[in-house]
Design an enzyme around this catalytic site. Structure first.
Site, PDB file in Angstrom:
ATOM      1  N   CYS A 118       0.810  -1.217   0.000  1.00 40.78           N
ATOM      2  CA  CYS A 118       0.000   0.000   0.000  1.00 40.78           C
ATOM      3  C   CYS A 118       0.843   1.268   0.000  1.00 40.78           C
ATOM      4  O   CYS A 118       0.307   2.369  -0.173  1.00 40.78           O
ATOM      5  CB  CYS A 118      -0.940   0.003   1.209  1.00 40.78           C
ATOM      6  SG  CYS A 118      -2.117  -1.362   1.217  1.00 40.78           S
ATOM      7  N   HIS A 258      -2.518   7.046   3.833  1.00 36.01           N
ATOM      8  CA  HIS A 258      -3.120   5.890   3.179  1.00 36.01           C
ATOM      9  C   HIS A 258      -4.452   5.589   3.847  1.00 36.01           C
ATOM     10  O   HIS A 258      -4.565   5.579   5.070  1.00 36.01           O
ATOM     11  CB  HIS A 258      -2.171   4.695   3.283  1.00 36.01           C
ATOM     12  CG  HIS A 258      -2.809   3.393   2.945  1.00 36.01           C
ATOM     13  ND1 HIS A 258      -3.564   3.215   1.814  1.00 36.01           N
ATOM     14  CD2 HIS A 258      -2.811   2.194   3.601  1.00 36.01           C
ATOM     15  CE1 HIS A 258      -4.008   1.960   1.782  1.00 36.01           C
ATOM     16  NE2 HIS A 258      -3.573   1.334   2.855  1.00 36.01           N
ATOM     17  N   ASN A 288     -10.252   0.426   1.593  1.00 37.62           N
ATOM     18  CA  ASN A 288      -8.800   0.442   1.410  1.00 37.62           C
ATOM     19  C   ASN A 288      -8.495   0.045  -0.027  1.00 37.62           C
ATOM     20  O   ASN A 288      -8.619  -1.115  -0.408  1.00 37.62           O
ATOM     21  CB  ASN A 288      -8.162  -0.531   2.396  1.00 37.62           C
ATOM     22  CG  ASN A 288      -6.639  -0.580   2.289  1.00 37.62           C
ATOM     23  OD1 ASN A 288      -6.061  -0.106   1.317  1.00 37.62           O
ATOM     24  ND2 ASN A 288      -5.996  -1.170   3.279  1.00 37.62           N
TER      25      ASN A 288
END
Length: 331
Positions: A118, A258, A288
């Site tokens: 990520c 993030h 996400n």
């Protein structure tokens, strides 16, 4: 002979998400969970899911095309394409090469994928900026794109409720010395790799009947360990990159972490002393989206007119590897 180092800045942004919206209420019908349970623990209300005919390159190509249009740049002017992803179309060729071909970017342009979980977009942004700083490229297309819904075990409520699909892209070009990417920090801790992984499908565990039966091609996560790691590194990474740029926390106009979980984002913002109105959050609508989450949030804020010239923006990513990293940008 001394050569001036060029600053790289973002001159265009673009994004793409699938049309299909999967709500928490719908998830109640397929797994043992509730909408309230998901929202209270993650801040997620819905996420976007690709159809069976859609791949990562499809989202990446649209997002990249929109970023080029936003920048007023023709595809022929692009010198390098970087796609940050954990869900490439296939192991080879690189998804970046598929995007290069579909956009009509010249064959003289480089194209490669970058895998850093990520944190991938922060890594790709940093790498792309260095090609410009070195004078090797003038126009770099950086894309974060994922279709993690295809890598989820939809019987595992600890993971399948968290992730969504999407893509975000930016165009980098040289900018004046006092603007653009001012500082970056990249980190890794491979000892934490087992906390977040897709075990099979590579050379360690090639696809076999056994790996399929054992569901080793699905994403696996030690949620407790990843949560503790994320809360710690967001604050540390943000403080270190601000120091590298010669800035203070009070200088931050926008903070883009993030988008993993609101219960990670809010404590990090409190520790940094950043009010939530300066924190860009869209995890409630997209879940996400891994490498796509930061450029998606950035693109929304830019096109809503929230980000202005001269604003200081801090981006922080964290994810599989374990990896984490941060960037400071003056818009």
């Amino acid at each position: 002979m001394h050569r001036e180092v060029l600053n790289a800045g973002i001159v265009g942004t673009g994004a793409c998400v699938p049309d299909r919206i999967l709500t928490n209420v719908e998830l109640e019908q397929i797994i043992d969970t509730s909408s309230e349970w998901i929202f209270s623990r993650t801040g997620i209300q819905e996420r976007r899911i690709t159809g069976p005919e859609q791949a990562t390159s499809d989202l990446a190509t649209v997002a990249a095309g929109r970023a080029l249009t936003d920048a007023g740049i023709n595809p022929e002017e692009v010198d390098l394409v970087i796609v940050a992803t954990s869900t490439p179309d296939m192991l080879m060729p690189a998804t970046a090469c598929i995007v290069q071909d579909r956009l009509g970017i010249k064959k003289q342009a480089g194209a490669f994928d970058l895998a850093a979980g990520c944190t991938g977009f922060v890594h790709a942004l940093t790498v792309g900026s260095q090609f410009i700083a070195a004078g090797s490229c003038r126009t770099v297309l950086v894309i974060g794109a994922e279709t993690l819904s295809k890598m989820l075990n939809w019987e595992d409520r600890s993971t399948c409720v968290l992730f969504g699909d999407g893509a975000g892209a930016v165009v980098l070009r040289p900018v004046p010395k006092d603007s653009g990417i001012l500082a970056f920090k990249l980190y890794s801790d491979g000892a934490g790799g087992p906390h977040l992984l897709i075990p099979a499908g590579g050379s360690r565990y090639p696809a076999t009947r056994e790996t399929l039966d054992s569901k080793l091609h699905y994403l696996q996560m030690n949620g407790r360990e990843v949560f503790k790691f994320a809360v710690r590194v967001i604050e540390e990474s943000a403080e270190e990159v601000l120091a590298a740029a010669g800035l203070n926390k009070t200088d931050i106009d926008f903070f883009i972490p993030h988008q993993a979980n609101i219960r990670i984002i809010e404590p990090a913002a409190r520790k940094l002393g950043i009010p939530m109105e300066k924190v860009l959050v869209n995890v409630n609508r997209y879940g996400n989206t891994s490498t796509a989450s930061i450029p998606l949030a950035l693109d929304e804020a830019v096109h809503e007119g929230r980000i202005k010239s001269g604003d200081y923006i801090v981006m922080v990513g964290f994810g599989a590897g374990l990896t984490w990293g941060s960037v400071v940008i003056k818009w």
